[in-house]
Design a protein around this motif. Structure first.
Motif, short mmCIF file in Angstrom:
data_model
loop_
_atom_site.label_atom_id
_atom_site.label_comp_id
_atom_site.label_asym_id
_atom_site.label_seq_id
_atom_site.Cartn_x
_atom_site.Cartn_y
_atom_site.Cartn_z
N TYR A 106 1.05 -1.23 -0.36
CA TYR A 106 -0.15 -0.01 0.03
C TYR A 106 0.72 1.41 -0.41
N ILE A 107 0.21 2.07 -0.10
CA ILE A 107 0.96 3.72 -0.15
C ILE A 107 -0.18 3.97 0.49
N LYS A 111 -8.24 0.49 2.14
CA LYS A 111 -7.76 1.50 2.69
C LYS A 111 -8.08 1.78 4.26
N CYS A 151 -3.42 3.21 1.05
CA CYS A 151 -4.45 2.58 -0.23
C CYS A 151 -3.85 1.50 -0.97
N ASN A 152 -4.46 0.22 -0.39
CA ASN A 152 -4.06 -1.32 -1.66
C ASN A 152 -2.80 -0.41 -2.34
N HIS A 153 -2.29 -0.92 -3.20
CA HIS A 153 -1.58 -0.90 -4.32
C HIS A 153 -1.20 -1.89 -5.01
N ALA A 202 3.35 -1.11 -4.92
CA ALA A 202 3.15 -0.25 -4.42
C ALA A 202 4.77 1.01 -3.90
N ALA A 251 4.49 2.71 -7.48
CA ALA A 251 3.62 4.05 -7.76
C ALA A 251 4.56 5.48 -7.37
N GLU A 304 -6.44 13.52 -5.62
CA GLU A 304 -6.37 11.71 -4.76
C GLU A 304 -6.25 11.27 -3.62
N HIS A 346 5.79 4.98 0.13
CA HIS A 346 5.91 3.33 0.35
C HIS A 346 6.06 3.26 1.95
#
Ligand code: FAD
Length: 386
Positions: free
Chosen positions: A178-179, A205, A223-225, A228, A231, A239, A267
């Motif tokens: 996630y970020i 999230k 927020c999951n990414h 990540a 990102a 955002e 991150h």
């Protein structure tokens, strides 16, 4: 008169500054070298939990920290719309342990620590590049080609530590998946009572909102990414607002009140735990030794514990290598257990499936306060003589 023992601390973060205070008070000649031009002014806020406050108390360094922060009074887990899931008896646990849990702005924490050092301890704008063992000490090299010698080198240079890299070789970081965005902003909202902390849980999230005192709120969002680590780290307030559309009004109010320029994006990462924290007259502490995901709010706390325990062993054990070995033996089980627990908790908190989120909520709703209390006491307790 015997000459004072000399220590070089690389990194003026929370761990390095705490080690410098503890060793200076124990009679060491301390030099701290920081790569940045000044102590960090960013980094938003953090919680200095009761175990860290106990460790600071044991070296008489707690008062400026408590004064610069805000004692946590209430700690809630909420749904993304603000409905209560569970409350944590964090204030009561602090009272039981005799030490508060404190929310604080990171720059204020660094200042509260640095002000406790004697003048000329800290050199900024000087990056350490390597070290070399000497028969009875260590020689430390800096990017301006200067070298300094000491009896002991403490690598407190954080996640991307050069001291760790030299001591342990490549130990890759592990992404969290996630970020995170974080910021401190002035905020007045009826929900934000004194000492308020709430974690709001959505699907993949999270959002955290914390009173850091003086009418300021520290907030973070995750927020999951899928990837990540790759990102983009460019900031857009839109955002963040898009990520929390429909969330509790206080969450949206916090983001809306924040100037885009103060929002950080990062991150979260940790590393596979290792059991080696020292080599010869060189020792690691804090994120250099055991970086962890932020889920338990314990990274800085463990860095503070490391610093105090290290200084304790050095004071009690005349032979330096034996003292370092004792520090390592006592710290790696505790710190590495927290690394693993933080990664486990992170998986629960970032749950994305409907079933996973339902299970999480059900578990937290049904868990009695006594059980929360018991689970937290272990992690929030610090034994100075450990
Ligand atoms: C989003 C987020 C939220 C968090 N929230 C909490 C929380 O609520 N509570 C908590 O306890 N922890 C929290 N943490 C973890 C905490 O921030 C870290 O664990 C803590 O800052 C580690 O302190 P440190 O002194 O080991 O390293 P750092 O804080 O990283 O300090 C290292 C210092 O070394 C300097 N440096 C680096 N390389 C060199 C070099 N070669 N030469 C000289 N200087 C160098 C850096 O500039 C820096 O000043 C959080 C972390 C994140 C990412």
């Amino acid at each position: 008169m015997t000459e004072l023992r000399k220590v070089i601390v690389v990194g003026a973060g929370i761990g390095g500054l705490t080690a410098a205070i503890a060793l200076q008070r124990a009679g060491w000649k301390v030099k701290v070298f920081e790569a940045a031009q000044a102590l960090r002014t960013g980094g938003a806020g953090l919680s200095v939990m009761a175990n860290a406050m106990a460790a600071l108390h044991s070296i008489d360094a707690h008062v400026p920290v408590e004064q610069a922060g805000q004692v946590i009074q209430h700690f809630f887990f909420k749904k993304q719309n603000g409905d209560l899931i569970a409350s944590m008896p964090i204030h009561e646990i602090g009272e039981q342990l005799g030490h508060p849990n404190v929310n604080i702005q990171r720059p204020l924490l660094l200042r509260a620590l640095a002000q406790q050092l004697t003048p000329d301890t800290l050199t900024t704008g000087l990056r350490c590049v390597s070290y070399a063992h000497r028969p009875d000490g260590v020689r430390v090299s800096f990017e301006d080609d200067s070298t300094h010698e000491a009896d002991l080198l403490i690598g407190a240079d954080g996640l991307n530590s050069v001291i760790r890299q030299q001591m342990l070789g490549e130990t890759p970081t592990r992404p969290s998946g996630y970020i995170a965005w974080l910021a401190v902003t002035p905020l007045s909202h009826p929900v934000m009572t004194e000492g308020y902390v709430a974690h709001y849980w959505g699907r993949g999230k999270r959002f955290g909102l914390c009173d850091v005192g003086d009418g300021q709120a520290y907030w973070w969002g995750t927020c999951n990414h899928g990837n990540a680590a790759d990102a983009a780290l460019s900031i857009s307030k839109q955002e963040v607002l898009s990520a929390c559309t429909g969330w509790a009004p206080e969450v949206i109010a916090a983001v809306e009140a924040t100037p885009e320029s103060v929002i950080l994006k990062m991150h979260a990462q940790d590393r596979e735990p290792v059991e080696q924290f020292c080599d010869g007259h060189v020792v690691l502490l804090g994120d250099a030794a055991h970086p962890m995901l932020p889920s338990l709010g314990q990274g800085a706390a463990q860095a503070i514990e490391d610093a105090v325990v290290l200084a304790g062993h050095l004071a009690r054990t005349p032979d330096l290598r034996t003292a370092l070995a004792r520090y390592q033996a006592c710290r790696h089980p505790r710190a590495n257990a927290v690394v693993n627990a933080a990664r486990f908790m992170s998986g629960i908190e970032q749950a994305e499936s409907r079933f996973g989120c339902w299970l999480r909520e059900w578990y937290f709703r049904l868990t009695p306060q006594s059980s929360f209390r018991k689970k937290n006491i272990d992690i929030l307790s610090f034994e100075p003589s450990a």
